[in-house]
Design a protein around this motif. Structure first.
Motif, short mmCIF file in Angstrom:
data_model
loop_
_atom_site.label_atom_id
_atom_site.label_comp_id
_atom_site.label_asym_id
_atom_site.label_seq_id
_atom_site.Cartn_x
_atom_site.Cartn_y
_atom_site.Cartn_z
N PRO A 1 0.83 -1.25 0.08
CA PRO A 1 0.12 -0.11 -0.06
C PRO A 1 0.78 1.31 0.04
O PRO A 1 1.96 1.08 0.40
CB PRO A 1 -0.85 -0.17 1.33
CG PRO A 1 0.18 -0.92 2.13
CD PRO A 1 0.90 -1.75 1.47
N PRO A 2 0.22 2.33 -0.52
CA PRO A 2 1.11 3.61 -0.51
C PRO A 2 1.13 4.44 0.76
O PRO A 2 0.16 3.82 1.75
CB PRO A 2 0.38 4.46 -1.59
CG PRO A 2 -1.05 3.91 -1.59
CD PRO A 2 -0.87 2.48 -1.31
N PHE A 3 1.68 5.27 1.05
CA PHE A 3 1.89 6.01 2.35
C PHE A 3 0.36 6.67 2.52
O PHE A 3 0.03 7.14 1.49
CB PHE A 3 3.19 7.06 2.32
CG PHE A 3 4.32 6.50 2.40
CD1 PHE A 3 4.91 5.41 3.33
CD2 PHE A 3 5.33 6.95 1.41
CE1 PHE A 3 5.86 4.77 3.47
CE2 PHE A 3 6.51 6.12 1.40
CZ PHE A 3 6.93 5.13 2.37
N PRO A 4 0.11 6.84 3.66
CA PRO A 4 -1.08 7.86 4.05
C PRO A 4 -0.81 9.17 3.57
O PRO A 4 0.54 9.44 3.52
CB PRO A 4 -1.35 7.77 5.60
CG PRO A 4 -0.73 6.23 5.83
CD PRO A 4 0.59 6.03 4.95
N VAL A 5 -1.78 9.97 3.37
CA VAL A 5 -1.55 11.34 2.67
C VAL A 5 -0.76 12.28 3.74
O VAL A 5 0.31 12.87 3.31
CB VAL A 5 -2.74 12.03 2.44
CG1 VAL A 5 -2.71 13.39 1.95
CG2 VAL A 5 -3.68 11.30 1.42
N LYS A 6 -1.21 11.95 5.07
CA LYS A 6 -0.34 12.86 6.04
C LYS A 6 1.08 12.65 6.15
O LYS A 6 2.08 13.38 5.98
CB LYS A 6 -1.03 12.81 7.52
CG LYS A 6 -2.30 13.49 7.43
CD LYS A 6 -2.72 13.42 8.86
CE LYS A 6 -4.12 14.01 9.15
NZ LYS A 6 -4.51 13.96 10.31
N GLU A 7 1.43 11.33 6.01
CA GLU A 7 2.75 10.81 6.19
C GLU A 7 3.74 11.16 4.67
O GLU A 7 5.00 11.60 4.73
CB GLU A 7 2.75 9.18 6.26
CG GLU A 7 4.27 8.59 6.23
CD GLU A 7 4.56 7.41 6.84
OE1 GLU A 7 5.13 6.36 6.67
OE2 GLU A 7 3.27 6.62 7.47
N ALA B 1 7.98 10.33 -3.36
CA ALA B 1 6.63 10.35 -2.39
C ALA B 1 5.47 10.65 -3.09
O ALA B 1 4.46 10.39 -3.05
CB ALA B 1 7.01 11.19 -1.27
N MET B 2 5.56 11.74 -4.11
CA MET B 2 4.40 12.06 -5.13
C MET B 2 3.96 11.22 -5.97
O MET B 2 2.94 10.87 -6.10
CB MET B 2 5.06 13.49 -5.74
CG MET B 2 5.18 14.79 -5.07
SD MET B 2 5.71 15.93 -5.96
CE MET B 2 6.03 17.45 -4.70
N LEU B 3 4.86 10.34 -6.47
CA LEU B 3 4.62 8.99 -7.38
C LEU B 3 3.94 7.90 -6.56
O LEU B 3 2.89 7.69 -7.15
CB LEU B 3 5.82 8.62 -7.84
CG LEU B 3 6.61 9.25 -9.26
CD1 LEU B 3 7.96 8.67 -9.34
CD2 LEU B 3 5.86 9.32 -10.24
N ASP B 4 4.30 7.90 -5.36
CA ASP B 4 3.63 6.89 -4.32
C ASP B 4 2.37 7.36 -4.08
O ASP B 4 1.55 6.65 -4.04
CB ASP B 4 4.42 6.95 -3.12
CG ASP B 4 3.79 5.72 -2.32
OD1 ASP B 4 3.89 4.49 -2.67
OD2 ASP B 4 3.35 5.99 -1.18
#
Length: 558
Positions: free
Chosen positions: A308-314, A360-363
């Motif tokens: 799974p991708p990172f949560p938005v806040k992370e 991080a943006m790609l994620d």
């Protein structure tokens, strides 16, 4: 236990696949230039002569108290091949691959459950188009310090995740090598304990945190104190010495802010600059596209494991942390006196923070776009960066070929160098214009020392143009005006025992048998006789054929 063992096996396979991808990337980038076209430039010739002829100075050289191990990155490639520069070429390829693995292993310890992010950040970092020093022999010390720093950090985080006491001797040893080779990693090392909070996903200052932090600082603090002592004593040399010279400037804070903003701007605009120049380097696009497909394919295989991708806040915190990491890793260079940062030296670590931000943006895009679109973006970014990497390699290779042509022309007419012979190279063809690469007389002198095995100060490089080291041809002698930071140096060069070579537009270097009329104003007094100086009746130095990809003029074609 079965699930844990399966995850461990999967992680090892991904690591192996990443290593293979990095090896393929190196093969693709070096496929055109090969392993013999890169040659020393600038002060690297002096470094080569030092490790070849003064082995007692390899460790703790007295002239480099702030960098006691600075010759090690030149001693290693010299030991790989003492008869040619093949060792240098092999060493820089190995550094390239080791850099990628060091970053990947470091990121996997920080973000153990998101292999896609680690792979994407590694791929982008490897070809980030902001810096220009990853393929330059002039930056071997920077590269070695940076890469050993990454491995020291990786082992630190490995210890945090899997405590093993036997890791500490390796952590300390590699950390010391990094710090004593070049002052590249002090800022990052200082904040390294903050990485523990990323792993734990919370700020913790418990007993374990302080114990591991104390062990990490056990070698960092003495090294920092030694560095501060050397700086305070005024005996530091190199780029850092010029930086520290502005610390008492009244506008210091303004200069720091300006440089940091320039650093951010150059990382942001580097991609656009490369895209704007893409038409002129279209021949590199295929290799760039293949490189992008390699890492996109690796990322695709990872994504199929439902990570799974990172949560938005992370992710937002990760972007902010990347910006902060860039500033901290740039701290050594934030107060430089020059108008803008030297992209050859200063972006070795900052680009990691920038790559983390993009990854991080790609994620996050994985949440709103199908994986195939994310993979397409990976292909585009890696392809653009790989084109820039190929340009840099080609640039350094062409510079190496120019030096080979010049050396070949000199050796063709002078098989032996004695104390009386004087050599002047007039750069009519504008082939050696960068004073940091190969445009100064001492560059030529160090090359001749390597070729003939004897030092000479009777070798000069100049131009007829006033904005460079300039030759003025008089009736009795040549006046050489060498431009330097503090003042100009004036040298009188007699015509006796003189060989004048000139570069021409294109690829030719010729020995002047007579001085062209446009060079002088009073031809009557000239007594230039190069044929009396030429020496071709003895064998060539044996190592010349091994050193160069082309050692005769007709073999110097690309």
């Amino acid at each position: 236990m079965a699930i844990e063992a399966q995850e461990k096996t999967s992680s090892h396979l991904i690591t192996l696949a990443t290593l293979i991808a990095l090896v393929l990337l190196a093969f693709l980038l070096w496929s055109e230039v090969g392993l013999k076209r890169l040659l020393p430039t600038g002060e690297v010739w002096s470094a080569y002569n030092t490790v070849a002829t003064q082995p007692d100075k390899v460790l703790f050289p007295p002239e480099w108290p702030n960098r006691p191990l600075r010759w090690i990155p030149h001693w290693i490639p010299y030991q790989l091949d003492t008869d040619s520069f093949l060792g240098y070429n092999i060493y820089i390829v190995l550094l390239f691959i080791l850099r990628g693995m060091g970053v990947y292993l470091l990121l996997r310890q920080l973000f153990r459950h998101n292999a896609f992010f680690a792979i994407a950040a590694t791929a982008i970092y490897m070809v980030y188009p902001a810096g220009t020093g990853w393929f330059s022999f002039r930056a071997l010390t920077n590269q070695t310090a940076t890469i050993t720093g990454y491995y020291s950090l990786w082992l630190l985080l490995l210890y945090w995740n899997h405590p093993r006491r036997w890791l500490w001797p390796f952590i300390w040893s590699i950390q010391v090598v990094s710090l004593l080779t070049y002052e590249q990693m002090y800022g990052v090392f200082a904040i390294a304990p903050v990485f523990f909070w990323w792993i734990e996903r919370r700020i913790t200052v418990d007993r374990r945190f302080w114990r591991v932090t104390g062990l990490w600082y056990l070698t960092l603090l003495p090294a920092a104190l030694y560095f501060a002592y050397v700086m305070r004593s005024g005996s530091a040399t190199g780029y850092i010495d010029r930086q520290m010279g502005v610390l008492e400037n009244d506008n210091l804070m303004s200069k720091i802010v300006d440089n940091v903003l320039i650093m951010y701007q150059e990382h942001l605009t580097a991609w656009g600059e490369q895209v704007a120049d893409i038409e002129s380097v279209s021949r590199f696009l295929l290799v760039g596209f293949v490189a992008g497909v390699v890492f996109a394919g690796l990322s695709w295989c990872v994504l199929r494991q439902s990570m799974p991708p990172f949560p938005v806040k992370e992710s937002a915190l990760l972007v902010g942390s990347g910006l902060l990491f860039m500033a901290v890793s740039f701290a050594n260079y934030s107060f430089i006196a020059e108008q803008s940062p030297d992209r050859l030296r200063v972006y070795f670590v900052t680009t990691l923070g920038a790559a983390v931000i993009i990854a991080a943006m790609l994620d996050q895009l994985r949440k709103i776009l199908p994986n195939i679109f994310t993979m397409g973006l990976v292909v585009i970014l890696v392809a653009i960066g790989a084109v820039d990497a190929q340009q840099q390699l080609r640039y350094h290779a062409e510079e190496g070929m120019e030096i080979q042509r010049l050396a070949a022309a000199i050796v063709e007419h002078l098989h032996e160098l004695d104390d009386e012979t004087i050599i002047v190279v007039v750069d009519d063809g504008e082939r050696f214009t960068d004073p940091l690469l190969y445009a100064r007389s001492h560059h030529l002198q160090n090359t001749l020392l390597s070729i003939y095995g004897r030092s000479t100060e009777n070798a000069y490089m100049c131009s007829l143009m006033s904005n460079r080291d300039r030759c003025v041809f008089g009736g009795d002698a040549i006046e050489l005006f060498q431009r330097r930071r503090l003042d100009d140096i004036r040298t009188i060069i007699p015509y006796d025992n003189l060989l004048i070579f000139r570069t021409l537009p294109g690829k030719e270097v010729e020995l002047l048998t007579e001085i062209p009329p446009e060079y002088y104003e009073s031809p009557e007094a000239l007594h230039y006789n190069p044929l009396a100086v030429v020496k071709t009746d003895i064998p060539l130095p044996d190592h010349i054929k091994n050193w160069f990809a082309c050692w005769e003029l007709e073999k110097c074609e690309w």
